[in-house]
Scaffold this active site. Structure first.
Site, short mmCIF file in Angstrom:
data_model
loop_
_atom_site.label_atom_id
_atom_site.label_comp_id
_atom_site.label_asym_id
_atom_site.label_seq_id
_atom_site.Cartn_x
_atom_site.Cartn_y
_atom_site.Cartn_z
N ARG A 37 0.83 -1.22 0.00
CA ARG A 37 0.00 0.00 0.00
C ARG A 37 0.86 1.26 0.00
NH1 ARG A 37 -5.08 -1.90 3.90
NH2 ARG A 37 -6.24 -2.89 2.21
N LYS A 202 -16.44 -16.71 3.92
CA LYS A 202 -17.89 -16.67 4.05
C LYS A 202 -18.59 -16.30 2.74
CE LYS A 202 -17.95 -15.42 8.97
NZ LYS A 202 -18.43 -14.43 9.95
N GLY A 360 -7.53 -6.97 -0.53
CA GLY A 360 -7.72 -7.73 0.70
C GLY A 360 -6.82 -8.94 0.80
N GLY A 384 -12.69 -4.38 0.75
CA GLY A 384 -14.08 -4.01 0.90
C GLY A 384 -14.55 -3.01 -0.13
#
Length: 403
Positions: A37, A202, A360, A384
């Protein structure tokens, strides 16, 4: 409306420019373990330096809950930026206090300073709009213009992302503009065949992506912990593997919709099943419809896709013109269960078209596994944020910049 970009701010020579970066990098004992980043911020920062701007970098790190906490100091990030920019980059010991005011006042043209973690001030993430506005006003005193270059937070209505952009002449930095362009192509103008690869733990985290992209994709490839909900939805037993029983009906609906739309839904045909969740766990490959037939019976836990699935997934990816990938195929942090994720990454490097790694855990995985960012068409810096953009949501940090 079009996203406002750097050139809309005009001549920035001698101007104080606040740059909202995303320096939320993983640390181990105070050492940065992945500086991706920070590196992603360099084009914008270097452009401003070359223009002779006085650059004030702001960012968050972790979740210090509105209070100063040395564990979440941006000191390692400021030091790394200094190394990458080949100049001294001092760190203020506060966000809007005496140290910040002093360092900003001393900035020379082409100089860079980093303010301490924004989340040391509760106004940054407050649910109270007035509290966020007050913090944004204090930050705005340090700048003549504002550049949003932290894509990982543009889906948040936070003081440094939303309110601050309204108080100063504002624009997107090169990183954010590039993210919007690349991810926008995936959503609105993907070259066919278009394949989406989804993993992670998930299925509930990916519902919006699946719903928005099913009408657009040619293939949907499923891996990671979420695959077991898909298998269970087809009536298979999954042992102790991760399962979201409350999502079974939703997943059955997606399976039916994919069939009706002619979307090729790829699920694994074999699974790497382990005795327990551990790096050194005993494990074996079994058919996806016979997970409980392993040596571990109903106690077995699926931790990766198997080799046959790897080959099928890789072929689907390599034969595509546009690929969006978000979420690892298995527990890549454990070497014995990283093979599926590595196979996906390797296939993406061979795509004759646009390959997008959706930030992510996926971005962390490719670096952990030894891949370089430039081997892919685009590596997003926001997990996200990239998912919400792909879902078709309006992101407050982009809307405030005219998008």
């Amino acid at each position: 409306m079009a996203l406002r970009t750097l050139e809309t701010l005009g001549d920035l020579s001698g101007k104080r420019v606040i740059v909202r970066c995303d320096l939320n990098m993983p640390l181990n004992n105070g050492e940065i373990t992945d500086d991706g980043r920070a590196r992603a911020s360099l084009p914008t920062l270097q452009s401003l330096i070359d223009q002779g701007a006085k650059v004030v970098v702001i960012s968050h790190l972790g979740r210090p809950k509105g209070e100063p906490n040395p564990e979440f100091s941006l000191a390692p990030a400021a030091e790394r930026l200094g190394q990458l920019l080949d100049q001294d980059v001092p760190l203020a010991t506060d966000t809007v206090g005496e140290s910040a005011r002093q360092l900003v006042s001393e900035l020379q043209d082409g100089g860079v300073v980093v303010l301490e973690n924004l989340r040391f001030n509760k106004g940054e993430t407050s649910k109270d709009e007035a509290e966020r506005e007050e913090f944004a006003k204090q930050l705005a005193e340090f700048g003549d213009a504002y550049v949003s270059d932290g894509f990982g937070v543009v889906h948040r209505k936070q003081a440094s992302v939303f309110e601050l952009a309204k108080l100063l002449p504002s624009a997107a930095g090169l990183l954010v503009a590039n993210e919007v362009e690349k991810l926008g192509r995936v959503v609105t103008d993907p070259e066919k065949p278009f394949t989406v690869v989804l993993g992670g733990s998930k299925v509930s985290d990916k519902l919006g992506v699946i719903q928005n992209l099913l009408p657009r994709v040619d293939r949907l490839v499923i891996g990671g912990g979420m695959l077991f909900t898909f298998l269970a939805a087809q009536g298979y037993s999954v042992g102790k593997s991760l399962l979201e029983e409350e999502q079974l009906e939703t997943v059955r609906g997606y399976i039916d919709e994919a069939r009706e739309r002619g979307v090729e839904l790829l699920l694994p045909t074999d699974i790497n099943v382990a005795e327990k969740f551990a790096a050194d766990a005993a494990h074996e490959i079994v058919p996806a419809d016979a997970i409980e037939s392993s040596s571990f019976g109903a106690e077995g836990i699926g931790l990766d896709i198997g080799p046959d699935s790897e080959k099928a997934y890789a072929e689907a990816i390599r034969s595509s013109k546009t690929v969006f990938w978000n979420g690892p195929m298995g527990v890549f942090e454990f070497p014995e269960f990283a093979s599926g994720t590595a196979a996906i990454a390797q296939a993406l490097t061979a795509v004759d078209g646009l390959s997008v790694v959706g930030g992510g855990d996926s971005a962390a995985a490719i670096r952990t596994l030894g891949f370089a960012d430039d081997e892919f068409g685009h590596v997003s810096t926001g997990g996200g944020a990239s998912l919400e953009l792909i879902e078709g949501k309006r992101l407050p940090g982009l809307e405030v910049l005219g998008w």
